[in-house]
Design an enzyme around this catalytic site. Sequence first.
Site, PDB file in Angstrom:
ATOM      1  N   GLU A  19       0.809  -1.218   0.000  1.00  0.00           N
ATOM      2  CA  GLU A  19       0.000   0.000   0.000  1.00  0.00           C
ATOM      3  C   GLU A  19       0.845   1.273   0.000  1.00  0.00           C
ATOM      4  OE1 GLU A  19      -3.687  -0.493   2.560  1.00  0.00           O
ATOM      5  OE2 GLU A  19      -2.482  -2.181   3.237  1.00  0.00           O
ATOM      6  N   SER A 195      -6.365  -2.208   1.352  1.00  0.00           N
ATOM      7  CA  SER A 195      -6.598  -1.603   0.032  1.00  0.00           C
ATOM      8  C   SER A 195      -7.009  -2.627  -1.018  1.00  0.00           C
ATOM      9  CB  SER A 195      -5.355  -0.833  -0.443  1.00  0.00           C
ATOM     10  OG  SER A 195      -5.117   0.290   0.375  1.00  0.00           O
ATOM     11  N   SER A 335     -11.168   9.119  -0.056  1.00  0.00           N
ATOM     12  CA  SER A 335     -11.278   8.119   1.009  1.00  0.00           C
ATOM     13  C   SER A 335     -12.529   8.344   1.838  1.00  0.00           C
ATOM     14  CB  SER A 335     -10.043   8.164   1.917  1.00  0.00           C
ATOM     15  OG  SER A 335      -8.886   7.765   1.218  1.00  0.00           O
TER      16      SER A 335
END
Length: 367
Positions: A19, A195, A335
Site C-alpha cells: 500500500e 486496500s 477516502s
Amino acid sequence: MTSPRKTRVAIVFGGRSTEHAISCVSAGAVLAALDPDEFEVVPIGITRDGRWVLTDGDATQLAITDRRLPEITVDSGRMVVLPADPVGNNLLVLDPVRGGQALDGVDVVFPTLHGAYGEDGTIQGLLEMAGVPYVGANVFASAAAMDKEFTKKLAAVEGIPVGPYAVLRNGVTLSEEDKERLGLPVFVKPSRAGSSYGISKVTDWADLDAAVAAARQIDPKVLVEAAIVGAEVECGVLEGEAGGAPEASLLAEVRVVEQGHDFYDFEAKYLDNSCEYDIPANLPEQVTRQVQEYACRTFTALDCAGLARVDFFVTPDHTVYLNEINTMPGFTSTSMFPRMWAATGLEYPKLVSRLIRTALRRGSGLH
C-alpha cells in the site's frame, strides 16, 4: 511579542507494504490540509526497501496522475533516521561526509502508513521506544486490527457478529468440511493487508488454489470468507475528546461498482472512479444505530485510539456482520473516512487537527 511556537508534526508515509502508493496519496492530502500558521511539517517518506528520506513535502508529487502511482525513492530527499532514544526526540539527517546531524525534535508523528511495516504495530513500537507521541492506535491494537483473523476473534468475544470464515496458515489447504460450511462464492484474501490487494472472488472450487497462491504473495496466512449478500457499509470512529467515549460518524454505503469490476477492488477504489457512495447510508435508523454501536464496540474491544474506520456487511433482512477495522484508514481526497466525517460536520482540516491534538494529549507509553 513573540509568536506562539508551532507544533512540529512529522508526516511519515510510503513504506514497505503493498500500500506504499496509497500511503503517499494520503500523506499528500494531510500535508495540504495542515494549517501552516499552527503546524510546522517534517515530511518523511519511507522507500519500498525501508529507508527513511526527508522530502520537500510537495503534495502535488504525492498524487495519482494518469493512473501513475507515486513512489518514494532514495532520490526523493536526504536520508534520515529516528533513534529509539526516549531522552531526546531528535531526527538525524545522514550526511555521507559529516555523518549524522541532528534536526530539531518533533512533537508528534502522523504515520499515514497503510499495511505491513506501518499500520501493524511496527512503527508504533519504534515511536514508543523513542518516546514520541503519534496519531492512531497503539502497538497491540494496530497489530490486532491488521490481522483479520484476530480482529474477528476479539470482536466475536464481544458479541459482535462476524461471517463464516477459515484461516489457512502457511502450507494449509481448505478442508472439504470447510468448503461445505462456507459454500460458494468465497473471498480469498491476505490476513494482514489492505486496500483490497491480493483479494480474489472464487465461484468455482477449481480456482481456489490459484486465489490462495495470489494472496500468499502478500501474506503466508490467508483467510477464506463466505460471501455475504448485502450492502457494504463503513463507519468512521474517533477517540472521544478529553478521553471520552468513542464517537461514530454518519455511515457510508458502497452503492455501485461499474466498468467490469466484480467487487470493491483496488482499481475500483483508486484508479477507475467506478464506485458511488451514499452518505448517509440508505438504512433504517435503528440499523444505522446498530452499525454505529458495533463500530464503537469494535474500536473499544481492540483497545484502539485516535481513529478507525470499521467496515460491515448489512444483509437484506438487516443483519449486521463485521468485515474489518482499519486503524489508519485512507486519507486521500476520495477516502471514505474523511468524507464520512465531513458529512457528519467535521471538515478535513479540522479532522486532521483534532487527531494531532488527541495524540499530543495522550502522549506515549501505556494508558
